[in-house]
Motif scaffolding. Structure first.
Motif, PDB file in Angstrom:
ATOM      1  N   GLY A   1       0.801  -1.221   0.000  1.00  0.00           N
ATOM      2  CA  GLY A   1       0.000   0.000   0.000  1.00  0.00           C
ATOM      3  C   GLY A   1       0.831   1.266   0.000  1.00  0.00           C
ATOM      4  O   GLY A   1       0.278   2.368   0.021  1.00  0.00           O
TER       5      GLY A   1
ATOM      6  N   ARG B   1     -14.563  11.100   3.961  1.00  0.00           N
ATOM      7  CA  ARG B   1     -13.687  10.043   4.455  1.00  0.00           C
ATOM      8  C   ARG B   1     -14.042   9.678   5.889  1.00  0.00           C
ATOM      9  O   ARG B   1     -14.057   8.496   6.261  1.00  0.00           O
TER      10      ARG B   1
ATOM     11  N   ARG C   1     -17.091   7.523   5.930  1.00  0.00           N
ATOM     12  CA  ARG C   1     -16.782   6.136   5.552  1.00  0.00           C
ATOM     13  C   ARG C   1     -16.185   5.388   6.736  1.00  0.00           C
ATOM     14  O   ARG C   1     -16.489   4.220   6.963  1.00  0.00           O
TER      15      ARG C   1
ATOM     16  N   GLU D   1     -17.923   2.089   8.305  1.00  0.00           N
ATOM     17  CA  GLU D   1     -17.207   0.827   8.271  1.00  0.00           C
ATOM     18  C   GLU D   1     -16.981   0.256   9.667  1.00  0.00           C
ATOM     19  O   GLU D   1     -17.077  -0.945   9.886  1.00  0.00           O
TER      20      GLU D   1
ATOM     21  N   GLN E   1      -6.643   0.817   5.772  1.00  0.00           N
ATOM     22  CA  GLN E   1      -6.300   1.327   4.444  1.00  0.00           C
ATOM     23  C   GLN E   1      -7.125   0.652   3.355  1.00  0.00           C
ATOM     24  O   GLN E   1      -7.638   1.305   2.443  1.00  0.00           O
ATOM     25  N   GLU E   2      -7.267  -0.662   3.459  1.00  0.00           N
ATOM     26  CA  GLU E   2      -7.978  -1.398   2.414  1.00  0.00           C
ATOM     27  C   GLU E   2      -9.468  -1.091   2.417  1.00  0.00           C
ATOM     28  O   GLU E   2     -10.082  -0.928   1.353  1.00  0.00           O
ATOM     29  N   ARG E   3     -10.066  -0.982   3.590  1.00  0.00           N
ATOM     30  CA  ARG E   3     -11.518  -0.767   3.662  1.00  0.00           C
ATOM     31  C   ARG E   3     -11.915   0.666   3.332  1.00  0.00           C
ATOM     32  O   ARG E   3     -13.009   0.909   2.814  1.00  0.00           O
TER      33      ARG E   3
ATOM     34  N   CYS F   1      -9.869   2.648   1.400  1.00  0.00           N
ATOM     35  CA  CYS F   1      -9.144   3.024   0.177  1.00  0.00           C
ATOM     36  C   CYS F   1      -8.297   4.283   0.409  1.00  0.00           C
ATOM     37  O   CYS F   1      -8.327   5.235  -0.370  1.00  0.00           O
ATOM     38  N   LEU F   2      -7.523   4.258   1.498  1.00  0.00           N
ATOM     39  CA  LEU F   2      -6.719   5.418   1.864  1.00  0.00           C
ATOM     40  C   LEU F   2      -5.428   5.465   1.048  1.00  0.00           C
ATOM     41  O   LEU F   2      -4.819   4.431   0.801  1.00  0.00           O
ATOM     42  N   PRO F   3      -4.980   6.650   0.674  1.00  0.00           N
ATOM     43  CA  PRO F   3      -3.676   6.782   0.007  1.00  0.00           C
ATOM     44  C   PRO F   3      -2.547   6.539   1.008  1.00  0.00           C
ATOM     45  O   PRO F   3      -2.743   6.690   2.222  1.00  0.00           O
TER      46      PRO F   3
END
Length: 201
Positions: free
Chosen positions: A84, A149, A152, A156, A169-171, A173-175
């Motif tokens: 990532g 963000r 979200r 989540e 990060q995956e859930r 979709c963080l940079p």
């Protein structure tokens, strides 16, 4: 036997200092063998020590497994963060992420290199924020995230608490830079109170 004059030793030292006599040979203890190494032995020992250094932000699974007590779960988490684009700048962040005991932390430290690839790393922040338990107001104040963000994140975590940074990060979709800014600043405590939603799909 001729009797030596009492000035002989002193005169000898004077002559040696002036260069007229060679220096006395160094004494060698009897019965003590001179240590020796087989050809390449010293190099091999040095190379084995030097080769056991891990660039934390570029290490492979095989390299991580050389460290004592590095479990498959730890390796999986580290590789997911690496994929990532997340990087570590100090041992404290890595130890906190993996919840390393002090004994393992001390054993790992000599083998870890924290080489930052790219721009300068962010400064570490104190007092970790519990992303699973903090209120929305606290999260908004400390994270300084955009509203979408933050929404979200709240949605989540109502479905399921976050396990770690890779899961976050995956859930969401963080940079990578957003995740790097959280290293050392957040923790993942118990599931927050309140109704939960069933997992999607």
């Amino acid at each position: 036997m001729a009797r030596r004059h009492w000035l002989d030793p002193l005169a000898r030292k004077v002559l040696q200092a002036m260069g007229d006599l060679p220096p006395d040979p160094a004494p060698q203890a009897q019965g003590t063998p001179t240590p020796s190494l087989e050809p390449g032995e010293a190099w091999a020992e040095s190379a084995s020590i030097d080769s056991f250094c891990i660039d934390v932000n570029r290490a492979s699974a095989e390299q991580w497994r050389q460290l004592p007590g590095c479990s498959d779960a730890m390796v999986d988490l580290l590789l997911r963060l690496q994929r990532g684009g997340v990087q570590f700048s100090q041992l404290e962040d890595l130890a906190q992420l993996l919840d390393l005991p002090e004994e393992l932390r001390d054993q790992w430290q000599p083998h870890l290199i924290f080489r930052w690839h790219g721009d300068a790393p962010p400064l570490p922040q104190p007092k970790p924020l519990d992303l699973n338990g903090a209120s929305r107001a606290v999260l908004a104040g400390q994270l300084q995230w955009p509203n979408d963000r933050l929404e979200r994140l709240m949605a989540e975590r109502r479905r399921q608490p976050f396990k770690n940074l890779a899961d976050l990060q995956e859930r969401l979709c963080l940079p990578p830079d957003a995740v790097e800014a959280l290293i050392g600043r957040v923790r993942f405590g118990a599931k927050p109170a309140g109704p939960s939603l069933p997992p999607r799909g």
